[in-house]
Design a protein around this motif. Structure first.
Motif, PDB file in Angstrom:
ATOM      1  N   UNK A  25       0.828  -1.186   0.000  1.00 56.21           N
ATOM      2  CA  UNK A  25       0.000   0.000   0.000  1.00 56.21           C
ATOM      3  C   UNK A  25       0.876   1.256   0.000  1.00 56.21           C
ATOM      4  N   UNK A  26       1.937   1.207   0.833  1.00 58.43           N
ATOM      5  CA  UNK A  26       2.870   2.343   0.867  1.00 58.43           C
ATOM      6  C   UNK A  26       3.506   2.553  -0.502  1.00 58.43           C
ATOM      7  N   UNK A  27       3.908   1.468  -1.142  1.00 56.15           N
ATOM      8  CA  UNK A  27       4.522   1.573  -2.471  1.00 56.15           C
ATOM      9  C   UNK A  27       3.532   2.207  -3.454  1.00 56.15           C
ATOM     10  N   UNK A  28       2.273   1.719  -3.399  1.00 55.95           N
ATOM     11  CA  UNK A  28       1.256   2.270  -4.302  1.00 55.95           C
ATOM     12  C   UNK A  28       1.029   3.745  -3.995  1.00 55.95           C
ATOM     13  N   UNK A  29       1.022   4.110  -2.707  1.00 54.87           N
ATOM     14  CA  UNK A  29       0.857   5.518  -2.348  1.00 54.87           C
ATOM     15  C   UNK A  29       1.983   6.374  -2.916  1.00 54.87           C
ATOM     16  N   UNK A  30       3.220   5.903  -2.759  1.00 53.16           N
ATOM     17  CA  UNK A  30       4.369   6.640  -3.292  1.00 53.16           C
ATOM     18  C   UNK A  30       4.220   6.834  -4.797  1.00 53.16           C
ATOM     19  N   UNK A  31       3.833   5.760  -5.478  1.00 56.07           N
ATOM     20  CA  UNK A  31       3.665   5.840  -6.929  1.00 56.07           C
ATOM     21  C   UNK A  31       2.581   6.848  -7.281  1.00 56.07           C
ATOM     22  N   UNK A  32       1.521   6.859  -6.494  1.00 53.10           N
ATOM     23  CA  UNK A  32       0.427   7.801  -6.741  1.00 53.10           C
ATOM     24  C   UNK A  32       0.879   9.246  -6.512  1.00 53.10           C
ATOM     25  N   UNK A  33       1.476   9.500  -5.324  1.00 55.58           N
ATOM     26  CA  UNK A  33       1.920  10.868  -5.026  1.00 55.58           C
ATOM     27  C   UNK A  33       2.905  11.352  -6.079  1.00 55.58           C
TER      28      UNK A  33
END
Lengths: 294, 277
Positions: free
Chosen positions: B67-75
Motif C-alpha cells: 500500500x505504501x509503495x502504491x501511495x508513493x507511486x500515486x503521489x
C-alpha cells in the motif's frame, strides 16, 4: 484573455500553497496563547498579540543557536567535499583517454534517484557497530573500531550520506558546463605545450566558475534544509537529539510541544536566512537565463 | 619519459563508482539475511532468507508495505504529471505573451522558488488543518502540483523551443489560442516537460517532511515514511530491521529501473540556464 486563462490555475494554486501559508505564518509568529485560570473550558485560552517577542525568544534560544552551529559544522564538511569530488569526477569524465566513462557517470549519478530516507537507512546499517563493514575490517586488522554514530562522528556520518546522494548530480551539472567549452581552446593550449593538468587548472576550472558558484549555492541551500537524514538516523543513535537542526526544532515546537507561535517565528527566521542566500543565487544566474523571449 | 595517463584517472572514476554502488550492493546482500545473520555474519556474505524475508514483508500488517509503495507511486506519478502539465501551460504563457501582470506573476513565482518547501510545510499544515484537509491524499498532492521551479524551467524551454513564426502562422490560419497551446506548443515542449516530470517525480518521492507532517493514518503513508516508522520500532523489535532492509531494497529497485531507463532524458543543461535556441 488567453494568457490570463493559461496562468490562472498556477496563480490560484500558488496563492493557496505559497502566499497564504507564508502570510499566515508571519501572522502567527506575532501571537502567543494566553491561558487564564486553569486553562480548561472555552474561552480560557486566547491568542494575544506579543509583537516580536517570539523572535526575541527564538534568537536567544540556546538550543536553536546550537542547532544552527551544528548545521554549519555539517555543511563545512559536506559542501567542500561534495563539490571537490564532483569537480574531480567532472574533469576526469572530460578527459579523452579515460575509459569506462559511461558506466562511471551513471554509477556516480545513481544515488541521486534514491530518497534521503532510504539512503539514511542503508548508511545507518553500514554505520551500526553490529553491521558495519568498516568496523569488521578494522577488527580483522586488530585496530580499534570507529563509531560514526558518536556525537562527533555523526557529523561525518550525515555529511557522507549527503555527499553520496549529491556528488553525481553536481558532477553532471559541472560536466555539462565543461562540454559547452569550445574544444579548440584545449587544442591551442596543447600546442603551446600545456599538460592535461595545466589545461584543467588554468583553463577549465576558471571557465567553470559560474557553474561552481551555482552548484555551491544550491548545495548550501540544500544543507540548510537538512531534515530527513538526521530524523531517520535518530532512532539508531543517542547522538541525534530531536532538535539537532533548526528545522527539527521547528517540527518539535509545532507538533511535540504544540507551540505553533514559536515554530512560526523560527520558520520565518530560517526562511529569511535562505531568502538572503537564494537572492544571491538569483543575482548570479538571472542575467544569463532568458534569451529568445518577446 | 611520457607517462600514459589513462590509468590513474580511470581508476579514480571507478573508485567513485564503487563508493556510489556500495550501499546498493550491500542492501542486495543484506536483504538475503535473517535477523540473526544480519548482525552476526560478515557484511558481504550472502544469507539464505531472501524468500522468507520477502514473504514476511508481504505479510507485515496485512500487506501494508505494498500500500505504501502504491501511495508513493500515486503521489510521485500523479503529482509529477499534473505538475509537468501545469508548468507547461504556465511557462508557455509567461514566455510567449506580453500581458499586464506578467512580470508580477513571474517575480512572485521566482520568490516561490527561493522559499524552501521545507519551511512551508508547517504553515501549509496549519492552513490545511483549518479547512479539514490534513491527513488526506490531497494534503500531500496539492502542494506537490505547483512547482515554481518547474514553471521556471518550462518558461526557459518554451522560449527556446517554440518558434515565434510557428505560433504566428497558426494564428494566421485561424487557430484559437487554446488550440495553438494544445496541439502545437505543448507537443514541441515535450522533451523539456519530461525533464520537469522527472525532477518533480524525484523530489516528491524524496519529500519526507511534507507527508511526515500532513499524514497521521499510516494507510496513506508513502513508502519512505512507512519504512521510517518501522525503523523507529526496530529499537524494541529487532526483527523489524530485517524487514526495513528488505523493504528498502524492494522500494529502491523500481526507482533504479526508472532511472536507468530514463537517464538519457535528464536534461541537466536546462538547469544551468544554458539552453541554446
Amino acid at each position: 484573455m488567453a494568457p490570463y486563462a493559461f496562468v490562472a490555475p498556477a496563480v490560484v494554486l500558488f496563492v493557496l500553497v505559497f502566499a497564504l501559508p507564508i502570510a499566515y505564518t508571519v501572522y502567527l509568529s506575532l501571537f502567543r496563547t494566553e491561558v487564564r485560570g486553569l486553562g480548561l473550558g472555552r474561552g480560557s485560552r486566547s491568542e494575544v498579540f506579543v509583537g516580536l517577542d517570539n523572535y526575541v525568544r527564538a534568537l536567544t534560544d540556546s538550543e536553536l543557536g546550537a542547532g544552527a552551529l551544528r548545521v554549519l559544522g555539517y555543511g563545512a564538511i559536506l559542501v567542500p567535499t561534495m563539490l571537490g569530488l564532483a569537480l574531480v569526477f567532472a574533469l576526469l569524465l572530460d578527459e579523452d583517454r579515460v575509459r569506462a566513462r559511461g558506466f562511471s557517470r551513471i554509477a556516480i549519478f545513481l544515488p541521486y534517484a534514491i530518497p534521503g530516507v532510504i539512503a539514511s537507512l542503508l548508511w545507518g546499517f553500514l554505520y551500526l557497530p553490529g553491521t558495519s563493514p568498516l568496523n569488521q575490517l578494522l577488527r580483522e586488522l586488530s585496530m580499534p573500531g570507529v563509531d560514526l554514530l558518536s556525537p562527533t562522528g555523526i557529523y561525518f556520518a550525515l555529511a557522507n550520506i549527503a555527499v553520496w546522494g549529491g556528488v553525481g548530480y553536481n558532477m553532471v551539472v559541472l560536466h555539462t558546463a565543461l562540454r559547452s567549452i569550445p574544444r579548440d581552446l584545449y587544442e591551442a593550449a596543447r600546442i603551446d605545450g600545456c599538460t592535461p593538468w595545466q589545461v584543467a587548472v588554468r583553463i577549465k576550472i576558471p571557465l567553470l566558475a559560474p557553474a561552481l558558484v551555482l552548484t555551491s549555492l544550491f548545495s548550501i541551500i540544500a544543507t540548510l534544509q537538512v531534515f530527513a537524514e538526521p530524523t531517520t538516523l535518530a532512532p539508531l543513535t543517542n547522538s541525534l537529539s530531536l532538535t539537532w537542526t533548526p528545522l527539527m526544532k521547528v517540527y518539535q515546537d509545532a507538533f511535540g510541544r504544540g507551540d505553533l507561535y514559536s515554530a512560526a517565528a523560527t520558520s520565518v527566521l530560517i526562511a529569511s536566512v535562505m531568502f538572503v542566500i537564494s537572492f544571491g543565487l538569483l543575482r548570479v544566474t538571472r542575467s544569463r537565463a532568458f534569451g529568445g523571449e518577446r | 619519459m611520457r607517462v600514459r595517463l589513462g590509468g590513474l584517472p580511470t581508476f579514480v572514476l571507478l573508485l567513485g563508482a564503487v563508493y556510489c554502488l556500495f550501499p546498493v550492493a550491500w542492501v542486495l546482500v543484506a536483504a538475503t539475511k535473517s535477523t540473526g545473520e544480519l548482525f552476526s555474519t560478515t557484511t558481504l556474505s550472502v544469507g539464505s532468507s531472501l524468500v522468507a524475508n520477502l514473504a514476511e514483508l508481504n505479510g507485515y500488517r496485512g500487506g501494508v508495505f505494498w500500500r505504501w509503495m502504491a501511495n508513493s507511486a500515486l503521489y510521485a506519478g500523479l503529482g509529477a504529471l499534473l505538475s509537468a502539465a501545469l508548468s507547461g501551460v504556465t511557462g508557455y504563457a509567461l514566455a510567449k505573451y506580453a500581458f499586464r501582470g506578467r512580470a508580477l506573476i513571474f517575480n512572485a513565482l521566482i520568490a516561490g522558488v527561493l522559499v524552501p518547501a521545507v519551511v512551508l510545510a508547517v504553515p501549509q499544515y496549519l492552513l490545511l488543518a483549518k479547512v479539514g484537509l490534513t491527513d488526506t491524499y490531497l494534503s500531500v498532492l496539492l502542494p506537490s502540483v505547483i512547482s515554481p521551479y518547474g514553471i521556471y524551467l518550462a518558461r526557459i524551454y518554451a522560449a527556446a523551443s517554440v518558434p515565434e513564426e510557428v505560433v504566428e502562422a497558426a494564428r494566421t490560419d485561424g487557430a484559437g489560442e487554446a488550440r495553438i497551446l494544445g496541439s502545437i506548443a505543448l507537443p514541441m515542449m515535450v522533451p523539456g516537460l519530461v525533464t520537469v516530470f522527472l525532477f518533480q517525480f524525484v523530489s516528491i518521492w524524496n519529500n519526507f517532511m511534507l507527508p511526515y507532517i500532513m499524514l497521521g493514518d499510516d494507510g496513506k503513508f508513502p513508502v519512505t515514511l512507512g519504512l521510517y516508522t518501522m525503523l523507529k520500532q526496530g529499537n524494541t523489535t529487532p526483527a523489524l530491521y530485517t524487514l526495513v532492509v528488505t523493504g528498502s531494497l524492494v522500494s529502491v529497485l523500481p526507482l533504479i529501473a526508472l532511472f536507468l531507463t530514463l537517464q538519457r532524458y535528464w536534461r541537466i543543461d536546462l538547469l544551468s540556464g544554458a539552453v541554446k535556441a
